[in-house]
Design a protein around this motif. Structure first.
Motif, PDB file in Angstrom:
ATOM      1  N   PRO A  59     -81.535 -77.842  -6.293  1.00 34.01           N
ATOM      2  CA  PRO A  59     -81.140 -77.067  -7.466  1.00 34.01           C
ATOM      3  C   PRO A  59     -81.677 -75.646  -7.392  1.00 34.01           C
ATOM      4  CG  PRO A  59     -82.910 -78.583  -8.022  1.00 34.01           C
ATOM      5  CD  PRO A  59     -82.509 -78.899  -6.617  1.00 34.01           C
ATOM      6  N   ALA A  60     -81.002 -74.744  -8.099  1.00 30.82           N
ATOM      7  CA  ALA A  60     -81.449 -73.358  -8.207  1.00 30.82           C
ATOM      8  C   ALA A  60     -81.744 -73.045  -9.669  1.00 30.82           C
ATOM      9  CB  ALA A  60     -80.388 -72.403  -7.668  1.00 30.82           C
ATOM     10  N   VAL A  61     -82.780 -72.253  -9.890  1.00 33.02           N
ATOM     11  CA  VAL A  61     -83.214 -71.872 -11.234  1.00 33.02           C
ATOM     12  C   VAL A  61     -83.025 -70.368 -11.385  1.00 33.02           C
ATOM     13  CG1 VAL A  61     -85.163 -71.785 -12.829  1.00 33.02           C
ATOM     14  CG2 VAL A  61     -84.876 -73.764 -11.302  1.00 33.02           C
ATOM     15  N   ASP A  62     -82.369 -69.938 -12.450  1.00 37.67           N
ATOM     16  CA  ASP A  62     -82.138 -68.514 -12.664  1.00 37.67           C
ATOM     17  C   ASP A  62     -83.398 -67.848 -13.212  1.00 37.67           C
ATOM     18  OD1 ASP A  62     -80.537 -66.262 -12.493  1.00 37.67           O
ATOM     19  OD2 ASP A  62     -79.686 -66.507 -14.491  1.00 37.67           O
ATOM     20  N   THR A  63     -83.485 -66.547 -13.011  1.00 35.61           N
ATOM     21  CA  THR A  63     -84.681 -65.802 -13.396  1.00 35.61           C
ATOM     22  C   THR A  63     -84.712 -65.494 -14.890  1.00 35.61           C
ATOM     23  OG1 THR A  63     -86.102 -63.968 -12.678  1.00 35.61           O
ATOM     24  CG2 THR A  63     -83.780 -63.461 -13.067  1.00 35.61           C
ATOM     25  N   VAL A  64     -85.766 -64.849 -15.323  1.00 36.50           N
ATOM     26  CA  VAL A  64     -85.966 -64.531 -16.739  1.00 36.50           C
ATOM     27  C   VAL A  64     -85.078 -63.373 -17.168  1.00 36.50           C
ATOM     28  CG1 VAL A  64     -88.353 -65.331 -16.680  1.00 36.50           C
ATOM     29  CG2 VAL A  64     -87.861 -62.927 -16.237  1.00 36.50           C
ATOM     30  N   TYR A  65     -84.867 -63.272 -18.465  1.00 36.95           N
ATOM     31  CA  TYR A  65     -84.168 -62.142 -19.087  1.00 36.95           C
ATOM     32  C   TYR A  65     -85.226 -61.380 -19.868  1.00 36.95           C
ATOM     33  CZ  TYR A  65     -80.288 -59.677 -21.390  1.00 36.95           C
ATOM     34  OH  TYR A  65     -79.386 -58.735 -21.825  1.00 36.95           O
ATOM     35  N   LEU A  66     -85.476 -60.141 -19.489  1.00 39.26           N
ATOM     36  CA  LEU A  66     -86.651 -59.430 -19.980  1.00 39.26           C
ATOM     37  C   LEU A  66     -86.505 -58.824 -21.368  1.00 39.26           C
ATOM     38  CD1 LEU A  66     -87.870 -57.613 -16.743  1.00 39.26           C
ATOM     39  CD2 LEU A  66     -88.833 -59.658 -17.821  1.00 39.26           C
ATOM     40  N   ASP A  67     -85.279 -58.552 -21.820  1.00 39.99           N
ATOM     41  CA  ASP A  67     -85.082 -57.943 -23.137  1.00 39.99           C
ATOM     42  C   ASP A  67     -85.220 -59.023 -24.206  1.00 39.99           C
ATOM     43  OD1 ASP A  67     -84.273 -56.635 -25.444  1.00 39.99           O
ATOM     44  OD2 ASP A  67     -82.691 -55.503 -24.447  1.00 39.99           O
ATOM     45  N   ILE A  68     -86.401 -59.123 -24.792  1.00 37.84           N
ATOM     46  CA  ILE A  68     -86.710 -60.224 -25.705  1.00 37.84           C
ATOM     47  C   ILE A  68     -85.793 -60.244 -26.917  1.00 37.84           C
ATOM     48  CG2 ILE A  68     -88.493 -61.147 -27.256  1.00 37.84           C
ATOM     49  CD1 ILE A  68     -90.565 -60.176 -25.197  1.00 37.84           C
ATOM     50  N   SER A  69     -85.429 -59.082 -27.439  1.00 43.31           N
ATOM     51  CA  SER A  69     -84.622 -59.034 -28.665  1.00 43.31           C
ATOM     52  C   SER A  69     -83.133 -59.231 -28.423  1.00 43.31           C
ATOM     53  CB  SER A  69     -84.849 -57.705 -29.384  1.00 43.31           C
ATOM     54  OG  SER A  69     -84.404 -56.623 -28.580  1.00 43.31           O
ATOM     55  N   ASP A  70     -82.688 -59.100 -27.192  1.00 45.93           N
ATOM     56  CA  ASP A  70     -81.257 -59.193 -26.885  1.00 45.93           C
ATOM     57  C   ASP A  70     -80.860 -60.630 -26.583  1.00 45.93           C
ATOM     58  OD1 ASP A  70     -78.621 -58.701 -26.222  1.00 45.93           O
ATOM     59  OD2 ASP A  70     -79.079 -57.855 -24.249  1.00 45.93           O
ATOM     60  N   THR A  71     -80.781 -61.457 -27.616  1.00 43.15           N
ATOM     61  CA  THR A  71     -80.429 -62.862 -27.397  1.00 43.15           C
ATOM     62  C   THR A  71     -78.959 -63.034 -27.027  1.00 43.15           C
ATOM     63  OG1 THR A  71     -80.154 -63.117 -29.788  1.00 43.15           O
ATOM     64  CG2 THR A  71     -82.263 -63.800 -28.853  1.00 43.15           C
ATOM     65  N   ASP A  72     -78.107 -62.085 -27.426  1.00 42.30           N
ATOM     66  CA  ASP A  72     -76.701 -62.166 -27.019  1.00 42.30           C
ATOM     67  C   ASP A  72     -76.576 -61.963 -25.510  1.00 42.30           C
ATOM     68  OD1 ASP A  72     -75.866 -62.613 -29.606  1.00 42.30           O
ATOM     69  OD2 ASP A  72     -75.342 -60.513 -29.991  1.00 42.30           O
ATOM     70  N   GLY A  73     -77.288 -60.968 -24.987  1.00 46.57           N
ATOM     71  CA  GLY A  73     -77.266 -60.746 -23.549  1.00 46.57           C
ATOM     72  C   GLY A  73     -77.858 -61.923 -22.793  1.00 46.57           C
ATOM     73  N   LEU A  74     -78.935 -62.482 -23.323  1.00 46.32           N
ATOM     74  CA  LEU A  74     -79.541 -63.672 -22.724  1.00 46.32           C
ATOM     75  C   LEU A  74     -78.548 -64.824 -22.679  1.00 46.32           C
ATOM     76  CD1 LEU A  74     -81.937 -65.586 -21.905  1.00 46.32           C
ATOM     77  CD2 LEU A  74     -82.297 -65.904 -24.367  1.00 46.32           C
ATOM     78  N   ALA A  75     -77.869 -65.073 -23.797  1.00 44.19           N
ATOM     79  CA  ALA A  75     -76.929 -66.190 -23.868  1.00 44.19           C
ATOM     80  C   ALA A  75     -75.792 -66.007 -22.872  1.00 44.19           C
ATOM     81  CB  ALA A  75     -76.381 -66.326 -25.285  1.00 44.19           C
ATOM     82  N   ALA A  76     -75.279 -64.775 -22.756  1.00 47.89           N
ATOM     83  CA  ALA A  76     -74.188 -64.514 -21.821  1.00 47.89           C
ATOM     84  C   ALA A  76     -74.634 -64.742 -20.382  1.00 47.89           C
ATOM     85  CB  ALA A  76     -73.685 -63.081 -22.000  1.00 47.89           C
ATOM     86  N   GLU A  77     -75.830 -64.271 -20.042  1.00 49.36           N
ATOM     87  CA  GLU A  77     -76.335 -64.461 -18.684  1.00 49.36           C
ATOM     88  C   GLU A  77     -76.615 -65.937 -18.397  1.00 49.36           C
ATOM     89  OE1 GLU A  77     -78.773 -61.400 -16.613  1.00 49.36           O
ATOM     90  OE2 GLU A  77     -80.355 -62.925 -16.816  1.00 49.36           O
ATOM     91  N   ALA A  78     -77.144 -66.646 -19.390  1.00 48.42           N
ATOM     92  CA  ALA A  78     -77.425 -68.072 -19.207  1.00 48.42           C
ATOM     93  C   ALA A  78     -76.129 -68.869 -19.045  1.00 48.42           C
ATOM     94  CB  ALA A  78     -78.239 -68.604 -20.382  1.00 48.42           C
ATOM     95  N   ARG A  79     -75.079 -68.512 -19.809  1.00 44.41           N
ATOM     96  CA  ARG A  79     -73.795 -69.198 -19.657  1.00 44.41           C
ATOM     97  C   ARG A  79     -73.228 -68.989 -18.257  1.00 44.41           C
ATOM     98  NH1 ARG A  79     -72.911 -67.613 -25.034  1.00 44.41           N
ATOM     99  NH2 ARG A  79     -71.880 -65.684 -24.344  1.00 44.41           N
ATOM    100  N   GLU A  80     -73.336 -67.752 -17.776  1.00 45.45           N
ATOM    101  CA  GLU A  80     -72.855 -67.474 -16.425  1.00 45.45           C
ATOM    102  C   GLU A  80     -73.652 -68.275 -15.395  1.00 45.45           C
ATOM    103  OE1 GLU A  80     -72.066 -63.623 -13.537  1.00 45.45           O
ATOM    104  OE2 GLU A  80     -73.891 -63.717 -14.747  1.00 45.45           O
ATOM    105  N   ALA A  81     -74.965 -68.355 -15.601  1.00 44.20           N
ATOM    106  CA  ALA A  81     -75.807 -69.134 -14.684  1.00 44.20           C
ATOM    107  C   ALA A  81     -75.367 -70.588 -14.651  1.00 44.20           C
ATOM    108  CB  ALA A  81     -77.269 -69.023 -15.099  1.00 44.20           C
ATOM    109  N   ALA A  82     -75.144 -71.158 -15.818  1.00 44.84           N
ATOM    110  CA  ALA A  82     -74.723 -72.559 -15.883  1.00 44.84           C
ATOM    111  C   ALA A  82     -73.362 -72.759 -15.236  1.00 44.84           C
ATOM    112  CB  ALA A  82     -74.689 -73.018 -17.342  1.00 44.84           C
ATOM    113  N   GLU A  83     -72.431 -71.859 -15.513  1.00 47.04           N
ATOM    114  CA  GLU A  83     -71.072 -72.008 -15.005  1.00 47.04           C
ATOM    115  C   GLU A  83     -70.991 -71.835 -13.498  1.00 47.04           C
ATOM    116  OE1 GLU A  83     -68.885 -69.174 -17.281  1.00 47.04           O
ATOM    117  OE2 GLU A  83     -68.866 -70.421 -19.102  1.00 47.04           O
ATOM    118  N   THR A  84     -71.932 -71.090 -12.918  1.00 43.39           N
ATOM    119  CA  THR A  84     -71.896 -70.871 -11.475  1.00 43.39           C
ATOM    120  C   THR A  84     -72.769 -71.848 -10.701  1.00 43.39           C
ATOM    121  OG1 THR A  84     -73.596 -69.146 -11.710  1.00 43.39           O
ATOM    122  CG2 THR A  84     -71.296 -68.429 -11.640  1.00 43.39           C
TER     123      THR A  84
END
Length: 274
Positions: free
Chosen positions: A180-205
């Motif tokens: 398995p591969a684990v994606d890295t952290v999202y550093l902008d703590i307040s940007d939960t929309d950006g985090l969610a989008a990046e996490a969805r892409e990680a899951a989908e790929t």
């Protein structure tokens, strides 16, 4: 929810090794806690952090705890290796992973190898091939420092091409060796929309989990890795229809279904916990 066989997930929350008062809180917020003896601990607090972690180990769930040790060959390496071995830690995160020898040195613990340098990304296939490697992950900020760059992201928020290439390279190396591969952290703590989008892409790929540095990121990661109900419905229907169509290729809801799409359907259901 499990990120992948042998790896907890999908949300993996870092906790400073010298803050044992936060261990339980971090474990309660995320699917697993990463006790960090490396970047989040100052050099003059390293030995104390290792001692604090060792004293608290009996209170932690070994199935949901990953310990990030200090880099291979550095001044704290031998002490960290001895501590995780004495305690029987099952999952160890290896930072600045570049050599297979470091993975082997951590046995019998299983290693989450953090490829965060040019040499580490290029060595990812060899590291993933090691029996002691449990998973691969990557780090954009250390990679940019190694490359002499200024930032892992463009001003618009997206990853620079070389960083996206490293991310993909680690994912491909892990998959090629059945890890398995684990994606890295999202550093902008307040940007939960950006985090969610990046996490969805990680899951989908194909990433199995994503690391985070703030408790508020754990739930958005969980939600992003959970496939939409419509996808789950489709995947269930496809696999049910496959059992009724022994020919191997069939039509379902207007789409031609073959082996690759059956594999995608199974992946969706795995993410849904089925």
């Amino acid at each position: 929810m499990s990120g992948a066989p042998g790896i907890p997930g999908p949300s993996l929350l870092f906790c400073p090794g010298d803050r044992p008062d936060r261990y339980a809180k971090a474990a309660a917020r995320a699917d697993a806690v990463i006790i960090d003896l490396e970047d989040s601990v100052a050099p003059d607090a390293k030995d104390a952090a290792r001692r604090m972690f060792s004293e608290a180990w009996s209170e932690l769930d070994p199935e949901r705890t990953i310990v990030r040790v200090n880099p291979f060959g550095g001044p704290w390496w031998e002490g960290d290796v001895q501590a995780v071995r004495d305690l029987g830690v099952r999952l160890v995160m290896l930072p600045k992973a570049e050599q297979v020898e470091a993975v082997r040195a951590l046995a019998p613990a299983r290693v989450v190898a953090l490829c965060e340098s040019a040499a580490g990304v290029l060595a990812a296939p060899a590291i993933a091939a090691e029996p002691g490697c449990a998973a691969l992950t990557w780090g954009g900020e250390d990679l940019m420092a190694d490359l002499g760059g200024a930032s892992s992201r463009r001003s618009t928020g997206g990853l620079h091409d070389v960083v996206a290439h490293a991310r993909s390279s680690v994912l491909l190396a892990a998959a090629a060796h059945g890890k398995p591969a684990v994606d890295t952290v999202y550093l902008d703590i307040s940007d939960t929309d950006g985090l969610a989008a990046e996490a969805r892409e990680a899951a989908e790929t194909g990433f199995a989990a994503k690391m985070c540095i703030h408790p508020g990121h754990a739930d958005p990661i969980r939600e992003a890795f959970r496939p939409p109900e419509e996808e789950v419905r489709w995947a269930r229907g496809v696999l049910k229809a496959a059992g009724e169509n022994p020919s191997g290729v069939f039509r379902y809801e207007g789409r031609m279904i073959d082996a690759p799409l059956l594999g995608q359907a199974r992946a969706i259901l795995r993410r849904a916990g089925e």
